[in-house]
Design a protein around this motif. Structure first.
Motif, PDB file in Angstrom:
ATOM      1  N   ALA A  54       0.652  -1.325  -0.508  1.00 22.21           N
ATOM      2  CA  ALA A  54       0.391  -0.098   0.434  1.00 22.21           C
ATOM      3  C   ALA A  54       0.855   1.011  -0.124  1.00 22.21           C
ATOM      4  O   ALA A  54       0.395   2.440  -0.809  1.00 22.21           O
ATOM      5  CB  ALA A  54      -0.877  -0.654   1.036  1.00 22.21           C
ATOM      6  N   GLN A  55       1.607   0.894   0.927  1.00 24.42           N
ATOM      7  CA  GLN A  55       2.480   2.475   0.679  1.00 24.42           C
ATOM      8  C   GLN A  55       3.354   2.409  -0.755  1.00 24.42           C
ATOM      9  O   GLN A  55       3.429   3.885  -1.159  1.00 24.42           O
ATOM     10  CB  GLN A  55       4.196   2.335   1.976  1.00 24.42           C
ATOM     11  N   THR A  56       4.155   1.855  -1.171  1.00 24.27           N
ATOM     12  CA  THR A  56       4.689   2.150  -2.001  1.00 24.27           C
ATOM     13  C   THR A  56       3.415   1.883  -3.417  1.00 24.27           C
ATOM     14  O   THR A  56       4.235   2.715  -4.544  1.00 24.27           O
ATOM     15  CB  THR A  56       5.330   0.408  -2.674  1.00 24.27           C
ATOM     16  N   HIS A  57       2.595   1.244  -3.847  1.00 23.91           N
ATOM     17  CA  HIS A  57       1.914   1.502  -5.366  1.00 23.91           C
ATOM     18  C   HIS A  57       0.613   1.954  -4.876  1.00 23.91           C
ATOM     19  O   HIS A  57       0.113   2.570  -5.527  1.00 23.91           O
ATOM     20  CB  HIS A  57       1.290   0.116  -5.365  1.00 23.91           C
ATOM     21  N   THR A  58       0.234   3.204  -3.605  1.00 23.91           N
ATOM     22  CA  THR A  58      -0.948   3.653  -3.457  1.00 23.91           C
ATOM     23  C   THR A  58      -0.226   4.978  -2.756  1.00 23.91           C
ATOM     24  O   THR A  58       0.625   5.164  -3.054  1.00 23.91           O
ATOM     25  CB  THR A  58      -1.729   2.880  -2.617  1.00 23.91           C
ATOM     26  N   LYS A  59      -1.215   6.750  -3.354  1.00 23.61           N
ATOM     27  CA  LYS A  59      -1.013   7.678  -2.759  1.00 23.61           C
ATOM     28  C   LYS A  59      -1.334   8.599  -1.245  1.00 23.61           C
ATOM     29  O   LYS A  59      -1.004   8.944  -0.692  1.00 23.61           O
ATOM     30  CB  LYS A  59      -1.187   8.786  -3.782  1.00 23.61           C
ATOM     31  N   GLY A  60      -2.170   7.279  -1.244  1.00 24.23           N
ATOM     32  CA  GLY A  60      -3.386   7.837   0.343  1.00 24.23           C
ATOM     33  C   GLY A  60      -2.941   7.222   1.501  1.00 24.23           C
ATOM     34  O   GLY A  60      -2.395   6.593   1.307  1.00 24.23           O
ATOM     35  N   GLU A  61      -4.017   8.009   2.195  1.00 19.21           N
ATOM     36  CA  GLU A  61      -4.059   6.765   2.991  1.00 19.21           C
ATOM     37  C   GLU A  61      -4.598   5.213   2.697  1.00 19.21           C
ATOM     38  O   GLU A  61      -4.645   4.662   2.279  1.00 19.21           O
ATOM     39  CB  GLU A  61      -5.563   7.266   4.504  1.00 19.21           C
ATOM     40  N   TYR A  62      -4.114   4.282   4.737  1.00 20.31           N
ATOM     41  CA  TYR A  62      -4.698   2.926   3.941  1.00 20.31           C
ATOM     42  C   TYR A  62      -4.945   2.689   5.070  1.00 20.31           C
ATOM     43  O   TYR A  62      -4.620   3.337   6.668  1.00 20.31           O
ATOM     44  CB  TYR A  62      -3.393   2.197   3.713  1.00 20.31           C
ATOM     45  N   VAL A  63      -5.485   1.052   5.723  1.00 23.10           N
ATOM     46  CA  VAL A  63      -5.531   0.660   7.023  1.00 23.10           C
ATOM     47  C   VAL A  63      -5.969  -0.723   6.763  1.00 23.10           C
ATOM     48  O   VAL A  63      -5.514  -1.571   6.402  1.00 23.10           O
ATOM     49  CB  VAL A  63      -7.398   1.335   6.625  1.00 23.10           C
ATOM     50  N   LEU A  64      -4.913  -1.447   7.914  1.00 23.10           N
ATOM     51  CA  LEU A  64      -4.719  -2.404   8.433  1.00 23.10           C
ATOM     52  C   LEU A  64      -6.085  -2.520   9.297  1.00 23.10           C
ATOM     53  O   LEU A  64      -6.469  -2.082  10.547  1.00 23.10           O
ATOM     54  CB  LEU A  64      -3.162  -2.426   9.631  1.00 23.10           C
ATOM     55  N   ARG A  65      -6.670  -4.336   9.305  1.00 15.08           N
ATOM     56  CA  ARG A  65      -6.861  -4.511  10.410  1.00 15.08           C
ATOM     57  C   ARG A  65      -6.699  -6.302  10.607  1.00 15.08           C
ATOM     58  O   ARG A  65      -6.517  -6.797   9.559  1.00 15.08           O
ATOM     59  CB  ARG A  65      -8.374  -4.891   9.995  1.00 15.08           C
ATOM     60  N   ILE A  66      -6.894  -5.983  11.917  1.00 21.14           N
ATOM     61  CA  ILE A  66      -6.360  -7.315  12.425  1.00 21.14           C
ATOM     62  C   ILE A  66      -7.200  -7.941  12.839  1.00 21.14           C
ATOM     63  O   ILE A  66      -8.317  -7.867  13.377  1.00 21.14           O
ATOM     64  CB  ILE A  66      -4.960  -7.374  13.499  1.00 21.14           C
TER      65      ILE A  66
END
Length: 145
Positions: A54-66
């Motif tokens: 997500a950090q490498t291939h997207t430009k915005g925020e992202y979310v992790l769900r465990i």
């Protein structure tokens, strides 16, 4: 100590190179607090690769769900971001058809191959497919506990 059959934690990250590391350390603490330390290396690898992607291939925020499902004995790491582009091998529930092996000489591009190799199950879908107004995609990987 009370036993919890199922639980879930959700972490929202800005697009920041420190975010995947923060996700890994949080995951270690959460699994440790539930006595799931033996599963930490695999879960950490799965979550770390999804977050790095997500950090490498997207430009915005992202979310992790465990999420832990004690009834099924499954530990799941899921990553949501605003991009609707699914990486090869993650189309549809259950992973779809995995692409060929990663190039051993490449400097990048092995992360999601590791996820597919180490997870007991994995998949991804665009949220548009589910009728969500938020858009984006969700990638997930599970390991048995």
């Amino acid at each position: 100590m009370a036993t919890v059959a199922s639980w879930a934690y959700t972490l929202h990250f800005p697009h920041d190179p420190r975010a995947p590391g923060i996700g890994r350390s949080t995951l270690r603490r959460v699994l440790g607090s539930y006595g799931l330390e033996p599963h930490t290396p695999t879960a950490e690898l799965l979550a770390a690769e999804l977050l790095a992607n997500a950090q490498t291939h997207t430009k915005g925020e992202y979310v992790l769900r465990i999420r832990f499902d004690g009834m099924r004995g499954r530990l799941r790491a899921g990553e949501w971001d605003r991009s609707s582009a699914l990486p090869p091998g993650f189309g549809g529930r259950g992973g779809g058809v995995p692409p060929g092996a990663a190039d051993p000489c490449a400097e990048s591009g092995r992360g999601l191959h590791l996820v597919r190799a180490c997870a007991d199950d994995y998949g991804g879908y665009t949220l548009r497919e589910l009728g969500s107004s938020h858009g984006g995609k969700l990638l997930w990987a599970e390991c048995r506990v």
